[in-house]
Design an enzyme around this catalytic site. Structure first.
Site, PDB file in Angstrom:
ATOM      1  N   SER A  57       0.842  -1.052   0.012  1.00  0.00           N
ATOM      2  CA  SER A  57       0.104  -0.037   0.051  1.00  0.00           C
ATOM      3  C   SER A  57       0.806   1.120  -0.021  1.00  0.00           C
ATOM      4  CB  SER A  57      -0.865   0.056   1.174  1.00  0.00           C
ATOM      5  OG  SER A  57      -1.690  -1.044   1.281  1.00  0.00           O
ATOM      6  N   HIS A 103      -1.758  -3.159  -6.863  1.00  0.00           N
ATOM      7  CA  HIS A 103      -2.446  -2.962  -5.458  1.00  0.00           C
ATOM      8  C   HIS A 103      -3.822  -3.192  -5.644  1.00  0.00           C
ATOM      9  CE1 HIS A 103      -3.846   0.194  -2.502  1.00  0.00           C
ATOM     10  NE2 HIS A 103      -3.189  -0.607  -1.749  1.00  0.00           N
ATOM     11  N   GLU A 118      -4.700  -0.742  -8.702  1.00  0.00           N
ATOM     12  CA  GLU A 118      -3.832   0.088  -9.240  1.00  0.00           C
ATOM     13  C   GLU A 118      -2.320  -0.560  -9.699  1.00  0.00           C
ATOM     14  OE1 GLU A 118      -5.199   4.038  -6.447  1.00  0.00           O
ATOM     15  OE2 GLU A 118      -4.394   2.233  -5.284  1.00  0.00           O
TER      16      GLU A 118
HETATM   17  N1  LIG Z   1      -5.362  -4.786   4.589  1.00  0.00           N
HETATM   18  C1  LIG Z   1      -5.835  -3.846   3.667  1.00  0.00           C
HETATM   19  O1  LIG Z   1      -6.552  -2.916   3.600  1.00  0.00           O
HETATM   20  C2  LIG Z   1      -4.634  -3.624   2.497  1.00  0.00           C
HETATM   21  C3  LIG Z   1      -5.439  -3.144   1.059  1.00  0.00           C
HETATM   22  C4  LIG Z   1      -4.328  -3.079   0.135  1.00  0.00           C
HETATM   23  C5  LIG Z   1      -3.020  -3.693   0.251  1.00  0.00           C
HETATM   24  N2  LIG Z   1      -2.494  -4.111   1.611  1.00  0.00           N
HETATM   25  C6  LIG Z   1      -1.439  -4.577   1.652  1.00  0.00           C
HETATM   26  O2  LIG Z   1      -1.303  -6.191   1.464  1.00  0.00           O
HETATM   27  C7  LIG Z   1      -0.159  -6.553   2.164  1.00  0.00           C
HETATM   28  C8  LIG Z   1      -0.685  -7.528   3.122  1.00  0.00           C
HETATM   29  O3  LIG Z   1      -1.690  -6.905   4.037  1.00  0.00           O
HETATM   30  P1  LIG Z   1      -2.934  -7.595   4.986  1.00  0.00           P
HETATM   31  O4  LIG Z   1      -3.782  -6.764   5.336  1.00  0.00           O
HETATM   32  O5  LIG Z   1      -3.305  -8.777   4.160  1.00  0.00           O
HETATM   33  O6  LIG Z   1      -1.878  -8.279   6.100  1.00  0.00           O
HETATM   34  P2  LIG Z   1      -2.038  -9.570   7.110  1.00  0.00           P
HETATM   35  O7  LIG Z   1      -1.415  -9.347   8.092  1.00  0.00           O
HETATM   36  O8  LIG Z   1      -3.660  -9.789   7.149  1.00  0.00           O
HETATM   37  O9  LIG Z   1      -1.540 -10.824   6.314  1.00  0.00           O
HETATM   38  C9  LIG Z   1      -0.213 -10.984   6.111  1.00  0.00           C
HETATM   39  C10 LIG Z   1       0.101 -12.404   5.878  1.00  0.00           C
HETATM   40  O10 LIG Z   1       1.584 -12.370   5.684  1.00  0.00           O
HETATM   41  C11 LIG Z   1       2.060 -13.884   6.095  1.00  0.00           C
HETATM   42  N3  LIG Z   1       3.332 -13.581   6.069  1.00  0.00           N
HETATM   43  C12 LIG Z   1       4.408 -12.729   6.895  1.00  0.00           C
HETATM   44  N4  LIG Z   1       5.560 -12.952   6.326  1.00  0.00           N
HETATM   45  C13 LIG Z   1       5.709 -13.806   5.374  1.00  0.00           C
HETATM   46  C14 LIG Z   1       6.614 -14.526   4.631  1.00  0.00           C
HETATM   47  N5  LIG Z   1       7.760 -14.066   4.586  1.00  0.00           N
HETATM   48  N6  LIG Z   1       6.149 -15.404   3.912  1.00  0.00           N
HETATM   49  C15 LIG Z   1       4.845 -15.803   3.652  1.00  0.00           C
HETATM   50  N7  LIG Z   1       3.853 -15.313   4.345  1.00  0.00           N
HETATM   51  C16 LIG Z   1       4.122 -14.213   5.302  1.00  0.00           C
HETATM   52  C17 LIG Z   1       1.463 -13.730   7.500  1.00  0.00           C
HETATM   53  O11 LIG Z   1       1.501 -14.869   8.222  1.00  0.00           O
HETATM   54  C18 LIG Z   1       0.026 -13.125   7.165  1.00  0.00           C
HETATM   55  O12 LIG Z   1      -0.809 -14.329   6.964  1.00  0.00           O
HETATM   56  C19 LIG Z   1       0.514  -5.363   2.784  1.00  0.00           C
HETATM   57  O13 LIG Z   1       1.715  -5.118   2.051  1.00  0.00           O
HETATM   58  C20 LIG Z   1      -0.552  -4.374   2.836  1.00  0.00           C
HETATM   59  O14 LIG Z   1       0.372  -3.004   2.738  1.00  0.00           O
HETATM   60  C21 LIG Z   1      -3.458  -3.921   2.602  1.00  0.00           C
END
Ligand SMILES: NC(=O)c1ccc[n+]([C@@H]2O[C@H](COP(=O)([O-])OP(=O)(O)OC[C@H]3O[C@@H](n4cnc5c(N)ncnc54)[C@H](O)[C@@H]3O)[C@@H](O)[C@H]2O)c1
Length: 291
Positions: free
Chosen positions: A120, A141, A153
């Protein structure tokens, strides 16, 4: 140009689970990777629950549900991602974690596999710099909830090749998504607008201008949004809003992105939003994913 058949999704949290549904639903063989088995089990449960709901609503046939689940698999072994034509990364928002993952993937995946990050706030060029293949790297994204939102995006890094960009764009269309091209900048389009917009709603509450329900009703009614900003924040979570603000404010130094003090107080009081049952509104159902 290799046609995408297999999609690997790294990280099976909120976003990875939704992205994997999008890929498997669009007909791609989809392998979900996480370091934690419990995260993969939860992702499978949430995926099944979401698809069953789609069937109940008449949006999906039972045959299609079975076919989608048949294309979906999961693993805790990075080597199992070797057959991925595209890897979409959705792990923690931490540059070091992303670099470690991508440099390991670079050793496992084929030379023409495209790497994509769902970050993000972190620069695509910066993540690509630690991937071993900055020319075959792109930003994708997705929006929350990915399984329902069509927007992606898409951002090229400084080194992204034209061929990679074209393949990634076509892949986004094949997934049935609507890609929009943006420069690799903090917040891209949506969060550049959304983070300060949410902050403004929080500041209205802080200033006692109106009750949260009234603010939400005013915005929904006037702007036609399906959700008011405080309802949306309750889904995003105060903890996540704080991280988003800190990342964007740190990069832009713009006051509009600075985290309002109320967010920190709400985190201290465990009023994170829907997931804790209390944010700007109260919830009896704390499930986040239609499960
Ligand atoms: N939550 C949102 O609204 C949103 C929206 C768009 C983008 N994002 C982006 O998406 C990404 C993930 O966000 P999220 O909200 O899904 O996070 P989250 O915390 O829900 O999930 C992250 C997952 O990644 C796993 N993980 C961590 N390190 C790892 C590794 N080395 N190898 C494999 N798995 C691993 C964790 O165990 C966890 O299950 C981030 O970069 C965030 O900025 C989030």
């Amino acid at each position: 140009m290799t046609k995408v058949k297999t999609v690997a999704v790294a990280g099976s949290g909120t976003m990875g689970t939704g992205i994997a549904i999008v890929a498997a639903r669009a007909g791609f063989r989809t392998i979900v990777f996480d370091t934690r088995q419990d995260a993969l089990d939860r992702a499978r449960g949430q995926t099944e629950a979401f698809l069953r709901k789609s069937v109940a609503r008449g949006k999906l046939s039972v045959e299609d549900l079975d076919a989608i689940l048949g294309r979906w698999s999961s693993t805790t072994k990075l080597e199992d991602l070797a057959s991925g034509d595209v890897v979409i990364e959705a792990v923690f928002e931490d540059l070091r974690v992303k670099h470690e993952l991508f440099s390991a993937l670079d050793r496992v995946c084929a030379a023409d596999t495209i790497f994509a990050s769902n970050t993000s706030t972190i620069s695509i060029t910066e993540i690509a710099g630690g991937s071993g293949r900055p020319d075959r790297f792109v930003g994708m994204h997705f929006c929350l909830p990915a399984q329902l939102m069509k927007l992606i995006e898409m951002s090229p890094g400084l080194e992204t090749s034209d061929d990679t960009w074209q393949r990634a764009w076509e892949f986004a269309l094949q997934m049935g998504q609507q890609p929009v091209k943006t420069k690799d900048t903090p917040g891209f389009i949506l969060n550049y607008f959304l983070i300060p917009y949410n902050n403004d709603a929080i500041r209205l509450v802080e200033a006692g201008v109106a009750e949260p329900a009234e603010i939400d009703r005013a915005i929904r009614t006037a702007l036609g949004y399906p959700m008011g900003p405080l309802e949306l924040l309750d889904l995003v979570g105060m903890d996540t809003q704080r991280l988003l603000c800190e990342a964007m404010h740190g990069l832009t130094n713009e006051d509009r992105a600075a985290c309002p003090p109320l967010v920190k107080r709400m985190i201290a009081a465990k009023r994170l939003g829907k997931k804790t049952g209390h944010g700007f509104h109260r919830y009896t159902d704390t499930k986040m994913f239609g499960a």
